[in-house]
Design a protein around this motif. Structure first.
Motif, PDB file in Angstrom:
ATOM      1  N   ALA A 142      -1.677  15.074  -5.136  1.00 47.50           N
ATOM      2  CA  ALA A 142      -1.571  14.134  -3.918  1.00 47.50           C
ATOM      3  C   ALA A 142      -2.183  14.546  -2.633  1.00 47.50           C
ATOM      4  CB  ALA A 142      -0.211  13.549  -3.783  1.00 47.50           C
ATOM      5  N   LEU A 143      -2.795  13.623  -1.855  1.00 47.11           N
ATOM      6  CA  LEU A 143      -3.488  14.227  -0.633  1.00 47.11           C
ATOM      7  C   LEU A 143      -2.588  13.160   0.326  1.00 47.11           C
ATOM      8  CD1 LEU A 143      -5.395  15.960   0.750  1.00 47.11           C
ATOM      9  CD2 LEU A 143      -6.925  14.040   0.539  1.00 47.11           C
TER      10      LEU A 143
ATOM     11  N   PHE B 181      10.372  16.963 -18.286  1.00 51.93           N
ATOM     12  CA  PHE B 181       8.881  17.102 -17.765  1.00 51.93           C
ATOM     13  C   PHE B 181       8.047  17.765 -18.762  1.00 51.93           C
ATOM     14  CE2 PHE B 181      11.560  17.227 -13.792  1.00 51.93           C
ATOM     15  CZ  PHE B 181      11.108  15.901 -13.299  1.00 51.93           C
ATOM     16  N   ARG B 182       7.178  17.612 -19.023  1.00 53.94           N
ATOM     17  CA  ARG B 182       6.275  18.257 -19.916  1.00 53.94           C
ATOM     18  C   ARG B 182       5.781  19.703 -19.350  1.00 53.94           C
ATOM     19  NH1 ARG B 182       1.375  14.851 -22.476  1.00 53.94           N
ATOM     20  NH2 ARG B 182       0.880  17.098 -23.008  1.00 53.94           N
ATOM     21  N   GLN B 183       6.106  20.688 -20.301  1.00 48.54           N
ATOM     22  CA  GLN B 183       6.027  21.939 -19.607  1.00 48.54           C
ATOM     23  C   GLN B 183       4.673  22.539 -19.250  1.00 48.54           C
ATOM     24  OE1 GLN B 183       8.830  24.312 -19.540  1.00 48.54           O
ATOM     25  NE2 GLN B 183       9.622  22.176 -19.683  1.00 48.54           N
ATOM     26  N   ASP B 184       3.449  21.760 -19.742  1.00 49.06           N
ATOM     27  CA  ASP B 184       2.080  21.889 -19.356  1.00 49.06           C
ATOM     28  C   ASP B 184       1.827  21.080 -17.880  1.00 49.06           C
ATOM     29  OD1 ASP B 184       2.024  19.302 -20.325  1.00 49.06           O
ATOM     30  OD2 ASP B 184       0.144  19.829 -21.318  1.00 49.06           O
ATOM     31  N   ARG B 185       2.478  20.672 -17.321  1.00 50.83           N
ATOM     32  CA  ARG B 185       2.020  19.854 -16.232  1.00 50.83           C
ATOM     33  C   ARG B 185       2.297  20.668 -14.994  1.00 50.83           C
ATOM     34  NH1 ARG B 185      -0.109  16.951 -19.561  1.00 50.83           N
ATOM     35  NH2 ARG B 185      -0.080  14.892 -19.862  1.00 50.83           N
ATOM     36  N   LEU B 186       1.326  20.234 -13.961  1.00 54.50           N
ATOM     37  CA  LEU B 186       1.219  20.884 -12.723  1.00 54.50           C
ATOM     38  C   LEU B 186       1.222  19.865 -11.498  1.00 54.50           C
ATOM     39  CD1 LEU B 186       0.923  23.852 -11.442  1.00 54.50           C
ATOM     40  CD2 LEU B 186      -1.288  23.490 -11.644  1.00 54.50           C
ATOM     41  N   ILE B 187       1.795  19.969 -10.501  1.00 56.84           N
ATOM     42  CA  ILE B 187       1.595  19.196  -9.576  1.00 56.84           C
ATOM     43  C   ILE B 187       0.907  19.997  -8.209  1.00 56.84           C
ATOM     44  CG2 ILE B 187       2.734  17.853  -7.291  1.00 56.84           C
ATOM     45  CD1 ILE B 187       4.861  17.238  -9.631  1.00 56.84           C
ATOM     46  N   LEU B 188      -0.054  19.293  -7.661  1.00 56.78           N
ATOM     47  CA  LEU B 188      -0.802  19.951  -6.520  1.00 56.78           C
ATOM     48  C   LEU B 188      -0.592  18.831  -5.215  1.00 56.78           C
ATOM     49  CD1 LEU B 188      -3.993  21.336  -8.110  1.00 56.78           C
ATOM     50  CD2 LEU B 188      -1.847  22.347  -7.929  1.00 56.78           C
TER      51      LEU B 188
ATOM     52  N   ALA C 210      -7.712  14.670 -13.990  1.00 59.30           N
ATOM     53  CA  ALA C 210      -6.435  14.630 -13.370  1.00 59.30           C
ATOM     54  C   ALA C 210      -5.961  13.381 -12.926  1.00 59.30           C
ATOM     55  CB  ALA C 210      -6.355  15.747 -12.294  1.00 59.30           C
ATOM     56  N   HIS C 211      -4.648  12.932 -12.629  1.00 57.81           N
ATOM     57  CA  HIS C 211      -4.248  11.851 -11.964  1.00 57.81           C
ATOM     58  C   HIS C 211      -4.217  12.301 -10.668  1.00 57.81           C
ATOM     59  CE1 HIS C 211      -2.277   8.020 -11.185  1.00 57.81           C
ATOM     60  NE2 HIS C 211      -1.685   8.630 -10.578  1.00 57.81           N
ATOM     61  N   THR C 212      -4.762  11.362  -9.761  1.00 54.85           N
ATOM     62  CA  THR C 212      -4.925  11.799  -8.339  1.00 54.85           C
ATOM     63  C   THR C 212      -4.290  10.257  -7.346  1.00 54.85           C
ATOM     64  OG1 THR C 212      -7.259  10.599  -8.490  1.00 54.85           O
ATOM     65  CG2 THR C 212      -6.976  13.033  -8.463  1.00 54.85           C
ATOM     66  N   ILE C 213      -3.552  11.003  -6.244  1.00 60.02           N
ATOM     67  CA  ILE C 213      -2.944   9.946  -5.244  1.00 60.02           C
ATOM     68  C   ILE C 213      -3.330  10.220  -3.993  1.00 60.02           C
ATOM     69  CG2 ILE C 213      -0.795   9.184  -4.679  1.00 60.02           C
ATOM     70  CD1 ILE C 213       0.452  10.463  -7.484  1.00 60.02           C
ATOM     71  N   ALA C 214      -3.487   9.394  -3.230  1.00 51.93           N
ATOM     72  CA  ALA C 214      -3.654   9.263  -1.639  1.00 51.93           C
ATOM     73  C   ALA C 214      -2.665   8.674  -1.120  1.00 51.93           C
ATOM     74  CB  ALA C 214      -5.138   8.856  -1.460  1.00 51.93           C
TER      75      ALA C 214
ATOM     76  N   ILE D 255       5.552   8.286  -3.586  1.00 45.82           N
ATOM     77  CA  ILE D 255       4.647   9.391  -4.115  1.00 45.82           C
ATOM     78  C   ILE D 255       5.472  10.273  -4.931  1.00 45.82           C
ATOM     79  CG2 ILE D 255       3.366  11.114  -3.608  1.00 45.82           C
ATOM     80  CD1 ILE D 255       2.338   9.497  -1.190  1.00 45.82           C
ATOM     81  N   ALA D 256       6.737  10.634  -4.558  1.00 46.17           N
ATOM     82  CA  ALA D 256       7.679  11.761  -5.298  1.00 46.17           C
ATOM     83  C   ALA D 256       7.768  11.115  -6.926  1.00 46.17           C
ATOM     84  CB  ALA D 256       8.784  12.078  -4.399  1.00 46.17           C
ATOM     85  N   ALA D 257       8.282   9.833  -6.699  1.00 42.55           N
ATOM     86  CA  ALA D 257       8.482   9.211  -8.190  1.00 42.55           C
ATOM     87  C   ALA D 257       7.256   9.138  -8.955  1.00 42.55           C
ATOM     88  CB  ALA D 257       9.310   7.766  -8.051  1.00 42.55           C
ATOM     89  N   ASP D 258       6.275   8.975  -8.501  1.00 45.47           N
ATOM     90  CA  ASP D 258       4.880   8.700  -9.289  1.00 45.47           C
ATOM     91  C   ASP D 258       4.753  10.060  -9.752  1.00 45.47           C
ATOM     92  OD1 ASP D 258       2.773   6.501  -9.868  1.00 45.47           O
ATOM     93  OD2 ASP D 258       1.707   8.343  -9.340  1.00 45.47           O
ATOM     94  N   LEU D 259       4.731  11.303  -8.854  1.00 44.29           N
ATOM     95  CA  LEU D 259       4.345  12.621  -9.193  1.00 44.29           C
ATOM     96  C   LEU D 259       5.098  12.753 -10.378  1.00 44.29           C
ATOM     97  CD1 LEU D 259       3.806  14.106  -5.871  1.00 44.29           C
ATOM     98  CD2 LEU D 259       1.989  13.964  -7.259  1.00 44.29           C
ATOM     99  N   LEU D 260       6.396  12.908 -10.437  1.00 47.20           N
ATOM    100  CA  LEU D 260       7.456  13.201 -11.367  1.00 47.20           C
ATOM    101  C   LEU D 260       7.260  12.482 -12.714  1.00 47.20           C
ATOM    102  CD1 LEU D 260      10.721  13.737  -9.337  1.00 47.20           C
ATOM    103  CD2 LEU D 260       8.937  15.589  -9.948  1.00 47.20           C
TER     104      LEU D 260
END
Length: 319
Positions: free
Chosen positions: A246-247, A122-129, A267-271, A301-306
């Protein structure tokens, strides 16, 4: 021997159930509880085969978290109707209890081995919300059980009662290889860290430091909630393309405004989609406002987030 836990706010009904259980040689009462928090603690500690849940406790907003625990650890449960006369209405209650057996856990065992997304770290600058409400506990368990020990730093807001906060952290920790901690100020958002704001007395926000750090600030409800998904999402707009958000399932609109702000910031956003949402309120508001770049079923969703947090994963998704 069937080991049971009595979860009943009414001491009179609880005593009656205990007396009735004592007349059945194949049933043993291992404890009594009166609220979701104490029920959770006893269920964890005693690992009963069956929990008898009074109907008024089953109607409690935090009962969703208890059901998730029961599924994770393999505990069966039966709802007990409130008595309308001298005896509990359901005459075959104890035969049903004796026939129940613990169920196989619904969530996969966590893996401690780091897993690469898209064939690279994973890229070190990435963040998941992530934001969630009604139905979100099971949804988050599904997502977090797929996160490896070195997952991108993740911040979560889950609407729930304050009394259930610590129990929820333990529940998520059971199913994730990552380090799951309760939200508090000053936590560095580093790989392998999952910060969860659930019933905490303030809004979870992120600073613009490198790495970002958490802040939990008191204040009025935002979008009807404390903590608020909107507050978390909006605090991270300065991080732009570094964020994947992701919401998930939930009632109302909390998170939709913040998700839109994140998308506008790059940001990349997911619903979560309607079919897999328990309540398609928050995700619907996000989709209708144009806040979601992608609408996905929960299992994806998990696979897409990662994948969005790894160089090769992003490239693969773009092709």
């Amino acid at each position: 021997m069937t080991r049971i836990l009595l979860a009943c706010p009414d001491p009179v009904l609880a005593a009656r159930l205990a007396r009735e259980a004592a007349t059945h040689p194949g049933i043993s009462v291992v404890g009594r509880s009166s609220d979701p928090s104490s029920t959770y603690i006893l269920a964890e500690r005693e690992a009963p085969d069956v929990v008898l849940v009074a109907r008024d406790l089953a109607d409690h907003p935090d009962f969703e978290g208890l059901v998730s625990l029961f599924r994770v650890v393999g505990i069966a449960w039966v709802e007990v109707p409130l008595p309308s006369g001298p005896q509990v209405e359901e005459t075959d209650l104890w035969s049903r209890v004796a026939a129940l057996r613990p169920q196989r856990p619904a969530f996969p065992a966590r893996s401690a081995a780091p897993v690469e997304a898209g064939g690279s770290r994973f890229r070190q600058d990435r963040l998941i919300l992530i934001g969630a409400s009604t139905g979100g506990i099971d949804a988050l368990l599904t997502i977090l059980s797929a996160f490896p020990a070195d997952c991108p730093p993740t911040a979560i807001v889950q609407h729930t009662g304050a009394a259930f906060s610590d129990s929820l952290i333990r529940l998520f920790s059971r199913c994730s290889a990552a380090r799951v901690v309760a939200a508090e100020g000053g936590i560095a958002m580093l790989p392998g860290t999952v910060v969860v704001a659930a019933g905490c007395p303030g809004h979870l926000r992120l600073t613009g430091d490198t790495p970002p750090r958490t802040e939990v600030t008191p204040g009025p409800a935002i979008s009807g909630h404390l903590p608020s998904v909107d507050a978390l999402f909006e605090s991270a707009t300065g991080l732009g393309r570094k964020v994947v958000a992701a919401l998930l399932t939930g009632m109302g609109r909390d998170g939709a405004r913040g998700l839109l702000a994140l998308r506008r910031a790059g940001a990349h956003t997911i619903a979560q989609d309607a079919e897999t949402s328990v309540i398609y309120g928050m995700p619907r508001a996000a989709v209708e406002s144009g806040a979601a770049a992608a609408v996905l079923p929960l299992p994806r969703i998990a696979a897409d987030l990662l994948a969005r947090c790894s160089e090769r994963g992003i490239e693969a998704l773009r092709r």
